[in-house]
Design a protein around this motif. Structure first.
Motif, short mmCIF file in Angstrom:
data_model
loop_
_atom_site.label_atom_id
_atom_site.label_comp_id
_atom_site.label_asym_id
_atom_site.label_seq_id
_atom_site.Cartn_x
_atom_site.Cartn_y
_atom_site.Cartn_z
N GLU A 7 -2.50 -12.19 -2.88
CA GLU A 7 -1.91 -10.86 -3.03
C GLU A 7 -1.52 -10.21 -1.71
O GLU A 7 -1.51 -8.98 -1.58
CB GLU A 7 -2.87 -9.93 -3.79
CG GLU A 7 -3.28 -10.46 -5.15
CD GLU A 7 -4.30 -9.56 -5.83
OE1 GLU A 7 -5.32 -9.22 -5.20
OE2 GLU A 7 -4.05 -9.19 -6.99
N GLY A 8 -1.22 -11.05 -0.71
CA GLY A 8 -0.90 -10.51 0.61
C GLY A 8 0.58 -10.30 0.84
O GLY A 8 1.43 -10.53 -0.03
N ILE A 9 0.89 -9.82 2.02
CA ILE A 9 2.27 -9.62 2.49
C ILE A 9 2.46 -10.46 3.75
O ILE A 9 1.60 -10.45 4.65
CB ILE A 9 2.53 -8.13 2.79
CG1 ILE A 9 2.59 -7.31 1.48
CG2 ILE A 9 3.80 -7.93 3.61
CD1 ILE A 9 2.67 -5.81 1.69
N PHE A 10 3.59 -11.17 3.83
CA PHE A 10 3.87 -12.08 4.95
C PHE A 10 5.16 -11.64 5.64
O PHE A 10 6.21 -11.55 5.01
CB PHE A 10 4.00 -13.51 4.45
CG PHE A 10 4.22 -14.54 5.53
CD1 PHE A 10 3.14 -15.19 6.11
CD2 PHE A 10 5.50 -14.84 5.98
CE1 PHE A 10 3.35 -16.13 7.11
CE2 PHE A 10 5.71 -15.78 6.97
CZ PHE A 10 4.63 -16.44 7.55
N GLU A 24 -11.93 3.20 0.88
CA GLU A 24 -10.96 2.29 0.28
C GLU A 24 -10.32 2.98 -0.91
O GLU A 24 -11.00 3.69 -1.67
CB GLU A 24 -11.63 0.99 -0.14
CG GLU A 24 -12.02 0.11 1.04
CD GLU A 24 -12.03 -1.37 0.69
OE1 GLU A 24 -10.95 -1.99 0.64
OE2 GLU A 24 -13.13 -1.90 0.48
N ILE A 25 -9.04 2.78 -1.10
CA ILE A 25 -8.33 3.50 -2.14
C ILE A 25 -7.75 2.54 -3.18
O ILE A 25 -7.45 1.38 -2.88
CB ILE A 25 -7.20 4.38 -1.55
CG1 ILE A 25 -6.25 3.54 -0.68
CG2 ILE A 25 -7.77 5.52 -0.76
CD1 ILE A 25 -5.09 4.33 -0.09
N LYS A 26 -7.60 3.03 -4.38
CA LYS A 26 -7.01 2.24 -5.45
C LYS A 26 -5.57 1.92 -5.09
O LYS A 26 -4.82 2.78 -4.65
CB LYS A 26 -7.06 3.02 -6.76
CG LYS A 26 -6.57 2.24 -7.97
CD LYS A 26 -6.69 3.07 -9.23
CE LYS A 26 -6.19 2.28 -10.44
NZ LYS A 26 -6.31 3.07 -11.70
N GLY A 27 -5.18 0.68 -5.29
CA GLY A 27 -3.84 0.25 -4.90
C GLY A 27 -3.80 -0.41 -3.54
O GLY A 27 -2.77 -0.94 -3.12
N LEU A 32 -4.81 3.09 6.42
CA LEU A 32 -4.89 1.89 7.24
C LEU A 32 -4.60 0.66 6.37
O LEU A 32 -5.22 0.48 5.32
CB LEU A 32 -6.28 1.79 7.85
CG LEU A 32 -6.66 0.51 8.58
CD1 LEU A 32 -5.82 0.32 9.82
CD2 LEU A 32 -8.15 0.54 8.94
N ILE A 33 -3.66 -0.16 6.82
CA ILE A 33 -3.35 -1.44 6.17
C ILE A 33 -3.93 -2.55 7.04
O ILE A 33 -3.70 -2.58 8.25
CB ILE A 33 -1.83 -1.62 5.99
CG1 ILE A 33 -1.24 -0.49 5.14
CG2 ILE A 33 -1.52 -2.98 5.38
CD1 ILE A 33 -1.76 -0.41 3.71
N PHE A 48 -3.41 -7.83 3.83
CA PHE A 48 -4.11 -7.92 2.55
C PHE A 48 -4.53 -6.53 2.08
O PHE A 48 -4.80 -5.64 2.89
CB PHE A 48 -5.32 -8.84 2.68
CG PHE A 48 -4.93 -10.28 2.97
CD1 PHE A 48 -4.59 -11.13 1.94
CD2 PHE A 48 -4.86 -10.74 4.28
CE1 PHE A 48 -4.20 -12.45 2.21
CE2 PHE A 48 -4.47 -12.04 4.56
CZ PHE A 48 -4.14 -12.90 3.51
N PRO A 49 -4.65 -6.36 0.74
CA PRO A 49 -4.91 -5.03 0.19
C PRO A 49 -6.29 -4.47 0.47
O PRO A 49 -6.45 -3.25 0.62
CB PRO A 49 -4.71 -5.22 -1.32
CG PRO A 49 -3.97 -6.50 -1.48
CD PRO A 49 -4.34 -7.34 -0.31
N THR A 50 -7.32 -5.32 0.49
CA THR A 50 -8.70 -4.83 0.56
C THR A 50 -9.47 -5.47 1.70
O THR A 50 -9.11 -6.54 2.20
CB THR A 50 -9.45 -5.11 -0.75
OG1 THR A 50 -9.66 -6.53 -0.87
CG2 THR A 50 -8.69 -4.59 -1.96
#
Length: 385
Positions: free
Chosen positions: A150-153, A72-75, A85-86, A108-110
């Motif tokens: 904090e997601g994307i739709f 997992e990466i920062k950001g 991978l998203i 989602f980010p994480t």
């Protein structure tokens, strides 16, 4: 800014226990195979897997992280070799506001945030283990959860006749179903391009994305985009989708709308081209006419308020080119490293050293977006002439 190749709509066919996730997906389409194919052969820098709500898929991701094969990466995002991978989920919504079912994409980010999303969905969905399942709630409720976490739709393949926003979901405007302010981008789908979507004025605020909707490994990067970002993270992607701080989608690469299997209106039985006003097919007599994307957009078009859009370059997968069989394809990958390298970077002279001149001619036509296409419709893809 750097430029990256991105495909944000890839299904998982089977989990790592061999159980179905996307029932119509290939058995070889596992999470691990997806990231390996994307990184080692396709040359994709970022991929969105949209069945990551399935607990078994999450277990496989956890295993990759614990064994040091991913991190997992920062950001936001998970790095595997050269690819990030998203984590996303495709969900079907059919609430009281919808004229028909629609598919939407939630990212989602994480991994932890995706696991929390799974727990929330499990109370509003009958089978969390399968792809594209019905959400028992409203579209706006789903949007609100995504925004609050904090997601994307993104509405998926907006124009296809079945299970899409404009295909069945609304009569005239997306505001019938969705909160217009809680949309991060819109996905065109395989039967529409930038010019066609530009006829609908209410889409002018949104970035267009072009993704493969892959159901097999070979279909990865069937459609994709080149995105300018400072790096490969979820937050950089969010900025690019909002054309913010110098990040942006620079080029959309996708099939000509004529290649899409729902581009033109046809008879559902014999696939003869038809007019949407026909009550009966003049060829076979069937009364089932499937309205094509082209005609549906004509119904929806409104005063244009279009902003500048990046180029939309017509492409098809490399293996779809005339003259490119499996042996030729593997030879090109062996020499040039990845499909993106062949399509975008390899010089004509270098290609001629590896494959016949007619294949090089087709690769150049692919690169330049000048392939000649016969139109598809009614579930049948168009063809390269």
């Amino acid at each position: 800014m750097k430029q990256f190749f991105v495909d944000l709509h890839i299904h998982v066919g089977r989990d790592w226990n061999g159980r179905p996730v996307k029932i119509t997906g290939s058995k070889s389409l596992t999470l691990t195979n997806i990231v390996e194919e994307a990184s080692r052969r396709k040359g994709l820098d970022m991929v969105g897997v949209i069945d990551a709500q399935a607990p078994a898929v999450q277990d496989e991701i956890t295993h990759l992280i614990q064994t040091g094969k991913a991190e997992e990466i920062k950001g936001g995002g998970i790095r595997f070799e050269h690819t990030v991978l998203i984590l996303g989920s495709e969900i079907e919504v059919y609430d009281a506001s919808c004229s028909g079912p629609i598919h939407v994409l939630c990212y989602f980010p994480t991994l932890k945030q995706m696991e929390s999303f799974t727990a929330w969905l499990a109370e509003k969905m009958k089978n969390i283990n399968l792809s594209s399942q019905r959400f028992y709630g409203t579209a706006r409720e789903l949007q609100q959860y995504v925004k609050d976490h904090e997601g994307i739709f993104i509405p998926a393949h907006m124009f296809t006749p079945f299970k899409s926003l404009y295909g069945k979901g609304v009569k005239k405007t997306l505001k019938e179903v969705l909160d217009a302010d809680k949309i991060d981008a819109v996905e065109l789908g395989l039967s529409a391009d930038t010019e066609m979507a530009g006829l609908i004025g209410e889409l002018s605020p949104y970035t267009y994305v072009t993704n493969s909707d892959a159901h097999s490994l070979g279909k990865l990067a069937r459609e994709y985009q080149k995105i300018e970002m400072a790096g490969l993270t979820f937050e950089e992607l969010r900025l690019a989708l909002h054309d913010a701080e110098g990040r942006r989608v620079a080029v959309n690469y996708g099939m000509s709308p004529k290649m899409g299997k729902y581009h033109q209106t046809v008879c559902a039985k014999c696939l003869t081209p038809a007019f949407e006003t026909q009550n009966q097919c003049g060829e076979c007599g069937s009364r089932k006419i499937v309205k094509g994307v082209k005609d549906r957009i004509e119904e929806l078009k409104s005063d244009q308020q279009e902003r500048f859009r990046p180029p939309y370059v017509y492409q098809v997968p490399l293996l779809s080119l005339p003259g490119v069989g499996k042996r030729t394809y593997e030879k090109m990958l062996e020499v040039f490293g990845s499909e993106m390298e062949v399509i975008h970077e390899a010089s004509k002279e270098k290609l001629l050293e590896v494959v016949p001149a007619d294949v090089v001619k087709n690769v150049m036509a692919l690169r330049e977006g000048t392939l000649h296409i016969s139109a598809g419709g009614g579930g049948r893809y168009g063809r390269i002439q």
